[in-house]
Motif scaffolding. Structure first.
Motif, PDB file in Angstrom:
ATOM      1  N   HIS A 185       0.835  -1.195   0.000  1.00 38.39           N
ATOM      2  CA  HIS A 185       0.000   0.000   0.000  1.00 38.39           C
ATOM      3  C   HIS A 185       0.876   1.253   0.000  1.00 38.39           C
ATOM      4  O   HIS A 185       2.009   1.229   0.486  1.00 38.39           O
ATOM      5  N   GLU A 186       0.315   2.321  -0.496  1.00 38.75           N
ATOM      6  CA  GLU A 186       1.067   3.571  -0.617  1.00 38.75           C
ATOM      7  C   GLU A 186       1.553   4.084   0.731  1.00 38.75           C
ATOM      8  O   GLU A 186       2.708   4.525   0.861  1.00 38.75           O
ATOM      9  N   HIS A 187       0.716   4.032   1.759  1.00 34.35           N
ATOM     10  CA  HIS A 187       1.125   4.600   3.047  1.00 34.35           C
ATOM     11  C   HIS A 187       2.315   3.843   3.638  1.00 34.35           C
ATOM     12  O   HIS A 187       3.147   4.443   4.334  1.00 34.35           O
ATOM     13  N   SER A 203       8.429   1.621  -8.061  1.00 28.93           N
ATOM     14  CA  SER A 203       7.224   1.094  -7.443  1.00 28.93           C
ATOM     15  C   SER A 203       6.012   1.303  -8.332  1.00 28.93           C
ATOM     16  O   SER A 203       6.032   2.108  -9.265  1.00 28.93           O
ATOM     17  N   VAL A 252       2.993   1.505  -6.372  1.00 30.24           N
ATOM     18  CA  VAL A 252       2.005   1.862  -5.350  1.00 30.24           C
ATOM     19  C   VAL A 252       1.942   3.359  -5.065  1.00 30.24           C
ATOM     20  O   VAL A 252       0.978   3.817  -4.445  1.00 30.24           O
ATOM     21  N   LEU A 253       2.930   4.128  -5.493  1.00 29.33           N
ATOM     22  CA  LEU A 253       2.913   5.568  -5.250  1.00 29.33           C
ATOM     23  C   LEU A 253       2.189   6.242  -6.408  1.00 29.33           C
ATOM     24  O   LEU A 253       2.774   6.516  -7.459  1.00 29.33           O
ATOM     25  N   THR A 254       0.888   6.512  -6.230  1.00 31.99           N
ATOM     26  CA  THR A 254       0.064   6.957  -7.356  1.00 31.99           C
ATOM     27  C   THR A 254      -0.786   8.182  -7.064  1.00 31.99           C
ATOM     28  O   THR A 254      -1.237   8.836  -8.001  1.00 31.99           O
ATOM     29  N   THR A 255      -1.025   8.517  -5.806  1.00 31.10           N
ATOM     30  CA  THR A 255      -1.934   9.619  -5.502  1.00 31.10           C
ATOM     31  C   THR A 255      -1.188  10.941  -5.437  1.00 31.10           C
ATOM     32  O   THR A 255       0.024  10.995  -5.204  1.00 31.10           O
ATOM     33  N   GLY A 281       0.270  11.289  -2.010  1.00 24.31           N
ATOM     34  CA  GLY A 281       1.465  10.479  -1.843  1.00 24.31           C
ATOM     35  C   GLY A 281       2.685  11.107  -2.489  1.00 24.31           C
ATOM     36  O   GLY A 281       3.769  11.122  -1.897  1.00 24.31           O
ATOM     37  N   SER A 292      -0.890  -5.202  -7.456  1.00 22.39           N
ATOM     38  CA  SER A 292      -0.658  -3.760  -7.334  1.00 22.39           C
ATOM     39  C   SER A 292      -0.177  -3.145  -8.645  1.00 22.39           C
ATOM     40  O   SER A 292      -0.386  -1.954  -8.895  1.00 22.39           O
TER      41      SER A 292
END
Length: 353
Positions: free
Chosen positions: A169-171, A197, A199-202, A205, A233
């Motif tokens: 997950h991103e967090h 990665s 997962v770093l998409t927002t 983030g 992912s």
């Protein structure tokens, strides 16, 4: 792929490409036969045609059908010596290692070996020595790496790369990146923090990650059969999703690129999607020749990619996409690249290890 040194030279001449690049593409795609008892090794190679330029490679050695043979001393193409081998070691997932001298430090700091998702990855095939580095240990570990390399601190290190695939997950990724950034600062490093990665998409983030120079490499890998080839992912991101992520990162002055495995997609579909990535990429993408580590992994090759002509066609297609950007590959960043010495007829300069 290649049948002899004579065949190699004929192909290089017909395609107007230096023979060393043709050989390295074929070697990465074919793997090698070897009496060594490990299925995958990393080593230094000096090609007979360019003995003054050491190259670093990571190769699968259990391919009994390969035209290449490698032992602890030399590399041969169907019995004819083409290079000398040195520094062979098991390709386990070590905690940290250098590229480009001591200017770039790569960390497998979140236990890379625990990630078992993508079918092309060798992590499930090899033992590993990469336990997760705890937050309290990170500054000390970086300090030990510096000391063991004859450095008083990491002030001269330009980039620290977090190269691991087991953030769900991103967090969780952001928490680890903050720990790495703090450890870099504790060791005098103000360089770029580089993260590979999916997962770093927002937006949130990327804003949180960009506390200092930041480089995001999105692990795209392929465009077709994503659900069959990639872990969840990665597979859940569509090609357009990935373009959007990189565009938003670029807007934030984050350095952007992506990884892509050459040999999984048909050329026409690959090029159609790659064209959309050109404008959102600020450094040359990490195109890697697909390495099938065993016969089972051969089933994921796209039809035709077992020939050198397919690979050279794909190489030329990518050159046509990126030539005008001024972005260029560097072998030290990617030991499975389709380019080592030249790109679109242009000589590539810089370190190879």
């Amino acid at each position: 792929m290649l049948t002899s040194v004579r065949h190699l030279n004929q192909v290089a001449s017909a395609w107007n490409i230096n023979p060393e690049d043709v050989l390295l593409i074929a070697l990465n795609a074919s793997g090698a036969r070897s009496p060594l008892d490990k299925p995958r090794m990393r080593f230094q190679l000096r090609l007979d045609s360019r003995p003054d330029t050491p190259l670093y490679l990571i190769l699968s050695l259990g391919r009994t059908d390969s035209p290449f043979e490698l032992d602890e001393h030399e590399l041969r193409l169907n019995g004819e010596k083409v290079g000398e081998v040195d520094g062979i070691e098991d390709d386990d997932a070590v905690l940290g290692y250098w590229r480009n001298g001591t200017r770039m430090l790569t960390l497998n700091s979140n236990a890379r070996s625990q990630c078992t998702g993508c079918v092309f990855c060798p992590n499930t095939l090899e033992g590993a020595s990469d336990p997760q580095i705890k937050a309290l240990d990170m500054p000390g570990y970086l300090g030990v790496l510096a000391a063991n390399s004859g450095l008083s601190d990491l002030a001269a290190v330009e980039t620290v790369t977090v190269c691991t695939g087991c953030f769900l997950h991103e967090h969780l990724a952001l928490e680890h990146l903050r720990e790495v950034r703090a450890a870099m600062g504790a060791n005098g490093c103000t360089g770029t923090l580089h993260f590979l990665s999916s997962v770093l998409t927002t937006d949130e983030g990327m804003d949180a990650a960009g506390l200092g120079p930041f480089h995001l490499t999105l692990t795209a890998e392929c465009f077709t059969e994503r659900r069959q080839i990639l872990k969840e992912s990665k597979a859940k991101l569509t090609p357009q999703d990935m373009v959007d992520v990189l565009a938003r990162a670029k807007e934030r002055d984050i350095t952007t690129d992506f990884t892509y495995i050459v040999g999984l997609d048909p050329i026409e579909e690959a090029v159609a999607h790659l064209r959309d990535f050109v404008d959102v990429t600020t450094t040359f993408p990490r195109f890697q020749t697909y390495q099938a580590h065993n016969p089972f992994m051969d089933v994921y090759r796209t039809p035709g990619s077992d020939t050198i002509e397919w690979h050279l066609t794909m190489r030329r297609s990518v050159e046509e996409l990126f030539a005008a950007t001024g972005l260029r590959p560097q072998w030290w960043q990617n030991y499975r690249s389709p380019w080592c010495f030249t790109f679109a007829g242009e000589e590539l300069t810089g370190a190879k290890v």
